[in-house]
Design a protein around this motif. Structure first.
Motif, PDB file in Angstrom:
ATOM      1  N   GLY A 164       0.824  -1.192   0.000  1.00  0.00           N
ATOM      2  CA  GLY A 164       0.000   0.000   0.000  1.00  0.00           C
ATOM      3  C   GLY A 164       0.864   1.249   0.000  1.00  0.00           C
ATOM      4  N   GLU A 165       0.257   2.362   0.378  1.00  0.00           N
ATOM      5  CA  GLU A 165       0.905   3.671   0.325  1.00  0.00           C
ATOM      6  C   GLU A 165       2.200   3.727   1.130  1.00  0.00           C
ATOM      7  N   TYR A 166       2.247   3.039   2.278  1.00  0.00           N
ATOM      8  CA  TYR A 166       3.441   3.065   3.130  1.00  0.00           C
ATOM      9  C   TYR A 166       4.254   1.775   3.029  1.00  0.00           C
ATOM     10  N   TYR A 221      -7.229  -4.417  -0.485  1.00  0.00           N
ATOM     11  CA  TYR A 221      -7.224  -2.954  -0.451  1.00  0.00           C
ATOM     12  C   TYR A 221      -8.613  -2.442  -0.111  1.00  0.00           C
ATOM     13  N   SER A 240      -2.598   2.148   5.201  1.00  0.00           N
ATOM     14  CA  SER A 240      -1.706   2.033   4.040  1.00  0.00           C
ATOM     15  C   SER A 240      -2.429   1.432   2.841  1.00  0.00           C
ATOM     16  N   ARG A 241      -3.397   0.544   3.121  1.00  0.00           N
ATOM     17  CA  ARG A 241      -4.141  -0.142   2.058  1.00  0.00           C
ATOM     18  C   ARG A 241      -5.446   0.570   1.692  1.00  0.00           C
ATOM     19  N   THR A 247       4.676   6.945   8.764  1.00  0.00           N
ATOM     20  CA  THR A 247       3.732   7.152   7.660  1.00  0.00           C
ATOM     21  C   THR A 247       3.784   8.577   7.119  1.00  0.00           C
ATOM     22  N   GLU A 296       1.856  10.811   7.882  1.00  0.00           N
ATOM     23  CA  GLU A 296       0.475  11.284   7.811  1.00  0.00           C
ATOM     24  C   GLU A 296      -0.228  11.071   9.152  1.00  0.00           C
TER      25      GLU A 296
END
Length: 190
Positions: A6-8, A39, A61-62, A87, A89
């Motif tokens: 995911g994002e992280y 996700y 993250s997902r 993260t 965030e």
């Protein structure tokens, strides 16, 4: 320990120092998310026994929009905050040092969740009571997923209120039991 994808994805996470917490292994975490996701398209996550925060951070993250992480151990809270900093965030996470049952009372009427993690210390499990209390408190959105990590010898009811178990997996000494909450079904305990 790391954020799997995911994002992280790939970022390293710290474990809580000492022996008071039992982190979910990357293998188990990946299996959980492969089953429930992998996700998400938004939503909110509650981790009631957050430990290092790895499960809730993975959920955000997902694709989850927000996560609330609860733990009563000061070392766990410190570790969660350090892991959230990874993260970059922190606004997506709310962290509270509190007892799980008191936290349920405080969240009542304020938030609703799409994903719930319950991974208490094995010796102090009250999962069935806590799921009932969460449902009675109106904290779950319809079709919310509840993930319970328990000792492999623990037997949880197939139905808890309007939550029905739909998957059970054994990983070493741990057992993962997954429930789906459907608010429009008749709420009965068997």
């Amino acid at each position: 320990m790391r954020i799997i994808t995911g994002e992280y994805g790939g970022r390293k996470l710290k474990a809580v120092p000492g022996n008071n917490t039992r982190p979910t292994t990357d293998k188990v975490k990946e299996s959980i998310f492969n089953i429930i996701g992998p996700y998400f398209d938004g939503g909110a996550c509650l981790d009631l026994f957050a430990g290092s925060g790895g499960l809730a951070i993975e959920a955000v993250s997902r694709g989850m929009d927000k996560a609330v992480l609860i733990d009563q151990d000061p070392l766990a809270i410190k570790t969660i905050k350090e892991n959230i900093n990874v993260t970059k965030e922190p606004g997506k996470f709310d962290v509270y040092r509190n007892d799980a049952n008191r936290a349920i009372d405080l969240l009542k009427g304020n938030k609703k969740f799409d994903l719930l993690f319950l991974d208490p210390p094995y010796a102090k499990q009250e999962i069935e009571k806590q799921i009932e209390k969460i449902i009675d408190s109106g904290l779950l959105n319809d079709e919310a997923i509840i993930i319970c990590e328990v000792d492999k010898r623990t037997h949880l009811k197939e139905k808890i209120g309007a939550a029905t178990a739909y998957r059970n997996e054994i990983y070493g000494a741990s057992q993962i039991v997954m429930y789906e909450y459907v608010s429009n079904t008749e709420e009965t305990n068997e």
